[in-house]
Design a protein around this motif. Sequence first.
Motif, PDB file in Angstrom:
ATOM      1  N   LYS A  80       0.098  -1.696  -1.893  1.00 38.45           N
ATOM      2  CA  LYS A  80      -0.732  -0.747  -2.008  1.00 38.45           C
ATOM      3  C   LYS A  80      -2.037  -1.259  -2.582  1.00 38.45           C
ATOM      4  O   LYS A  80      -2.379  -2.245  -3.254  1.00 38.45           O
ATOM      5  CB  LYS A  80      -0.096   0.339  -3.251  1.00 38.45           C
ATOM      6  CG  LYS A  80      -1.112   1.610  -3.380  1.00 38.45           C
ATOM      7  CD  LYS A  80      -0.533   2.370  -4.454  1.00 38.45           C
ATOM      8  CE  LYS A  80      -1.153   3.521  -4.656  1.00 38.45           C
ATOM      9  NZ  LYS A  80      -0.537   4.443  -5.676  1.00 38.45           N
ATOM     10  N   ASN A  81      -3.395  -0.687  -2.182  1.00 39.72           N
ATOM     11  CA  ASN A  81      -4.430  -1.136  -2.288  1.00 39.72           C
ATOM     12  C   ASN A  81      -5.008  -2.430  -1.847  1.00 39.72           C
ATOM     13  O   ASN A  81      -5.665  -3.120  -2.565  1.00 39.72           O
ATOM     14  CB  ASN A  81      -4.889  -0.715  -3.906  1.00 39.72           C
ATOM     15  CG  ASN A  81      -4.708   0.305  -4.441  1.00 39.72           C
ATOM     16  OD1 ASN A  81      -5.267   1.319  -3.688  1.00 39.72           O
ATOM     17  ND2 ASN A  81      -4.091   0.674  -5.459  1.00 39.72           N
ATOM     18  N   LYS A  88       1.042  -4.656   3.217  1.00 43.33           N
ATOM     19  CA  LYS A  88       2.201  -3.772   2.789  1.00 43.33           C
ATOM     20  C   LYS A  88       1.827  -3.330   1.356  1.00 43.33           C
ATOM     21  O   LYS A  88       2.442  -2.139   0.844  1.00 43.33           O
ATOM     22  CB  LYS A  88       3.463  -4.241   3.007  1.00 43.33           C
ATOM     23  CG  LYS A  88       3.908  -4.545   4.444  1.00 43.33           C
ATOM     24  CD  LYS A  88       5.381  -4.995   4.658  1.00 43.33           C
ATOM     25  CE  LYS A  88       5.797  -4.881   6.176  1.00 43.33           C
ATOM     26  NZ  LYS A  88       7.119  -5.415   6.362  1.00 43.33           N
ATOM     27  N   CYS A 138      -5.359  -4.929   1.705  1.00 47.25           N
ATOM     28  CA  CYS A 138      -5.709  -4.892   3.318  1.00 47.25           C
ATOM     29  C   CYS A 138      -5.785  -6.429   3.737  1.00 47.25           C
ATOM     30  O   CYS A 138      -6.839  -6.922   3.139  1.00 47.25           O
ATOM     31  CB  CYS A 138      -6.611  -4.071   3.803  1.00 47.25           C
ATOM     32  SG  CYS A 138      -6.914  -3.839   5.556  1.00 47.25           S
ATOM     33  N   ASP A 141       1.907  -8.076  -4.854  1.00 50.66           N
ATOM     34  CA  ASP A 141       1.639  -6.884  -5.449  1.00 50.66           C
ATOM     35  C   ASP A 141       1.288  -7.015  -6.753  1.00 50.66           C
ATOM     36  O   ASP A 141       0.003  -6.334  -7.463  1.00 50.66           O
ATOM     37  CB  ASP A 141       2.957  -5.872  -5.627  1.00 50.66           C
ATOM     38  CG  ASP A 141       2.964  -4.654  -6.182  1.00 50.66           C
ATOM     39  OD1 ASP A 141       2.097  -3.798  -5.618  1.00 50.66           O
ATOM     40  OD2 ASP A 141       3.537  -4.247  -7.223  1.00 50.66           O
ATOM     41  N   LYS A 186     -10.058  -1.379  -3.201  1.00 50.22           N
ATOM     42  CA  LYS A 186      -9.131  -1.943  -2.480  1.00 50.22           C
ATOM     43  C   LYS A 186      -9.273  -3.440  -2.360  1.00 50.22           C
ATOM     44  O   LYS A 186     -10.491  -3.886  -2.490  1.00 50.22           O
ATOM     45  CB  LYS A 186      -8.895  -1.425  -1.191  1.00 50.22           C
ATOM     46  CG  LYS A 186      -7.985  -2.212  -0.007  1.00 50.22           C
ATOM     47  CD  LYS A 186      -7.774  -1.439   1.232  1.00 50.22           C
ATOM     48  CE  LYS A 186      -7.036  -0.099   0.905  1.00 50.22           C
ATOM     49  NZ  LYS A 186      -6.663   0.430   2.325  1.00 50.22           N
TER      50      LYS A 186
END
Length: 323
Positions: free
Chosen positions: A29-30, A27, A32, A290, A5
Amino acid sequence: MENKKINWGIIGCGDVTEVKSGPAFQKVKNSCLIGVMRRQEAKVIDFAKRHGVAYWTTNATELIENKEVNAVYVATPPSSHLKYALQAIKAGKHVYLEKPMVLNTHEAEVLLSAVKKNKAKVTVAHYRRELPVFKKVKTLLDSNSIGKVASVKIVIKQKDNTSLIAKTEDNWRLNQEISGGGYFHDIAPHQIDLMCHYFGEVEIIKKRFQDVAQYSKQNVAGEMIFKNGVKFTGLWNFNASEDMDSCIIHGEKGRIVFSFYNDTISLSVCGKTEIYKYDTPEHVQQPMIDKTVHYFLSNSLNPCSVCEAAVVTQIMDVFCGIK
């Protein structure tokens, strides 16, 4: 970092990070957001509480050296972009860097050299590349919808105190030492980057004229010829009597017309016109973030490299008579 991540830290959690970018790090993916930094303690605490971020600091070095942070988003004014990017690269942290990437061509060369010598990855936040409306323009061009492109013209006219320019308490965008050159340096990177993204390598760059007696009343114009023969003209007037925002791409079979500040495209071919309309994402940088996460995890190519952004910097310097 394969199959791991991306744990982000933000340097400079100001206005741009409230909606445009900040929430997207939570939001995607992977991805934070685990830490934020701002010099004013009360403001960084407030941001951290409202966005659910556990770690905060008023010291950029502390955030960069935090062992849990493996990628840094530099969202400060441009004058500190190079400093923090180099610091993060040296620490082995990947970097998502706000536009304009740096203040000038010299700084771009310094950053490019650092990227080549280190393993850390850097993506520049020319996020409009990934917005639906501008991706559609590229699809129309790539599919030869208007035939061979001959020319493209951008006209940006804005009244003094326009609402399109973000306002801050100190209005640093009008301080050349901080912004690199006024309102032009704030918004033109987006438009110039899209032109390079659409039409490829640039062969000739020329300044037409510029008036920067007051950065709030900038008037900049330039020309380019791309290696594929496409001729470009651009005008940015921040002291106009009316607002205007258009890009017209002329091809042998028709033309594509769109704006940088709405989500509508007009395609005219052989006397027939089609209109395409798209919705803007709530967090406009989310599609780019993203793609950046995928790149940092070695799952895709860089969505916007330092090398590409350095070309944008060079073009702006020429248009403003700096180089």
